[in-house]
Design a protein around this motif. Structure first.
Motif, short mmCIF file in Angstrom:
data_model
loop_
_atom_site.label_atom_id
_atom_site.label_comp_id
_atom_site.label_asym_id
_atom_site.label_seq_id
_atom_site.Cartn_x
_atom_site.Cartn_y
_atom_site.Cartn_z
N LEU A 141 45.40 35.11 62.02
CA LEU A 141 46.63 34.62 61.40
C LEU A 141 46.48 34.50 59.89
CD1 LEU A 141 47.41 31.66 63.85
CD2 LEU A 141 48.19 34.02 64.01
N ALA A 142 47.54 34.87 59.19
CA ALA A 142 47.62 34.70 57.74
C ALA A 142 49.01 34.17 57.43
CB ALA A 142 47.39 36.03 57.03
N VAL A 143 49.12 33.41 56.35
CA VAL A 143 50.40 32.81 55.99
C VAL A 143 50.74 33.16 54.54
CG1 VAL A 143 49.41 30.59 55.25
CG2 VAL A 143 51.77 30.67 56.10
N SER A 144 52.03 33.32 54.28
CA SER A 144 52.47 33.60 52.91
C SER A 144 52.63 32.30 52.15
CB SER A 144 53.79 34.37 52.92
OG SER A 144 54.84 33.55 53.39
N ASP A 145 52.64 32.41 50.82
CA ASP A 145 52.94 31.24 50.00
C ASP A 145 54.45 31.00 50.06
OD1 ASP A 145 53.65 33.54 48.53
OD2 ASP A 145 53.31 32.55 46.63
N LEU A 146 54.92 29.94 49.44
CA LEU A 146 56.35 29.59 49.52
C LEU A 146 57.24 30.62 48.82
CD1 LEU A 146 56.23 25.71 49.15
CD2 LEU A 146 56.96 27.04 51.14
N ASP A 147 56.67 31.38 47.89
CA ASP A 147 57.45 32.42 47.21
C ASP A 147 57.39 33.76 47.94
OD1 ASP A 147 58.24 30.72 45.10
OD2 ASP A 147 56.34 31.07 44.05
N ASN A 148 56.63 33.82 49.02
CA ASN A 148 56.46 35.04 49.80
C ASN A 148 55.98 36.21 48.95
OD1 ASN A 148 57.13 34.34 52.60
ND2 ASN A 148 59.04 33.68 51.64
N LYS A 149 54.95 35.91 48.17
CA LYS A 149 54.34 36.93 47.32
C LYS A 149 52.86 37.15 47.69
CE LYS A 149 57.58 36.87 43.76
NZ LYS A 149 58.67 37.73 44.10
N ILE A 150 52.19 36.10 48.15
CA ILE A 150 50.75 36.16 48.39
C ILE A 150 50.42 35.71 49.81
CG2 ILE A 150 48.49 35.26 47.68
CD1 ILE A 150 49.76 34.82 44.89
N ALA A 151 49.57 36.49 50.49
CA ALA A 151 49.10 36.15 51.84
C ALA A 151 47.73 35.50 51.74
CB ALA A 151 49.02 37.42 52.68
N SER A 152 47.52 34.48 52.57
CA SER A 152 46.23 33.78 52.62
C SER A 152 45.79 33.67 54.07
CB SER A 152 46.36 32.37 52.06
OG SER A 152 46.76 32.39 50.71
N PRO A 153 44.47 33.71 54.30
CA PRO A 153 43.97 33.56 55.68
C PRO A 153 44.30 32.17 56.21
CG PRO A 153 42.16 33.48 54.12
CD PRO A 153 43.38 33.81 53.33
N LEU A 154 44.58 32.08 57.50
CA LEU A 154 44.91 30.80 58.11
C LEU A 154 43.90 30.43 59.19
CD1 LEU A 154 46.95 28.46 58.14
CD2 LEU A 154 48.26 29.73 59.81
#
Length: 170
Positions: free
Chosen positions: A36-49
């Motif tokens: 799973l990975a999640v985007s930031d609130l601006d939907n520009k950057i993905a981060s591992p979850l």
């Protein structure tokens, strides 16, 4: 769960009149784990979850985990890695569709929008990056799954944001 075309999912996200923008969740569906990975609130950057263990016997529990993530992270859609192969039906593709079907059958994710995004070589790319680190196989596998999900989601975000920018420029 409701399938939506890739760009429609992003455009609906931008048009939503929510007080807080929603995020997207990237999924790398494997036979044993779901990265799973999640985007930031601006939907520009993905981060591992995280990584969820996938078994036929825990589908209901996984759906409950997804419900919690939707609530906690303000998720509005899933970007599901899909092995597109024009020449033949890949066994991994069938596995991804079965996972989505199983999630849908629980009834816990009704109304959740998702789309498929090409996951071509994402796991292999991460494996090659990790190889010099000589990690324990179990640790390496969970890292691979998480970061494959990051690559899937980031590729989607880059594409959708670029398309959106081009549309605004017209």
């Amino acid at each position: 769960m409701q399938y939506v075309k890739p760009l429609n999912l992003f455009q609906n996200l931008l048009k939503a009149k929510a007080p807080e923008p929603g995020r997207l969740l990237g999924l790398d569906v494997g036979d044993k784990y779901v990265g799973l990975a999640v985007s930031d609130l601006d939907n520009k950057i993905a981060s591992p979850l995280s990584v969820l263990v996938r078994k036929k016997s825990n589908i209901d529990l996984m759906a409950t985990d997804f419900q919690s993530l939707i609530s906690e992270l303000s998720l509005v859609g899933f970007i599901v890695g899909y092995p597109f192969d024009r020449q033949r039906l890949a066994p991994d593709a069938t596995q991804v569709k079965l996972f989505i079907d199983d999630m849908s059958k629980t009834g816990k994710l009704d109304g959740v929008k998702y789309t498929f995004w090409d996951e071509c070589f994402t796991s292999k790319n991460v494996e090659l990056l990790l190889k010099p680190l000589s990690l324990h196989p179990t640790l390496a596998k969970t890292i691979v799954d998480k970061f494959a999900a990051v690559q899937i989601l980031q590729a989607y975000l880059d594409y959708a944001n670029k398309k959106e920018k081009l549309e605004k420029a017209r």
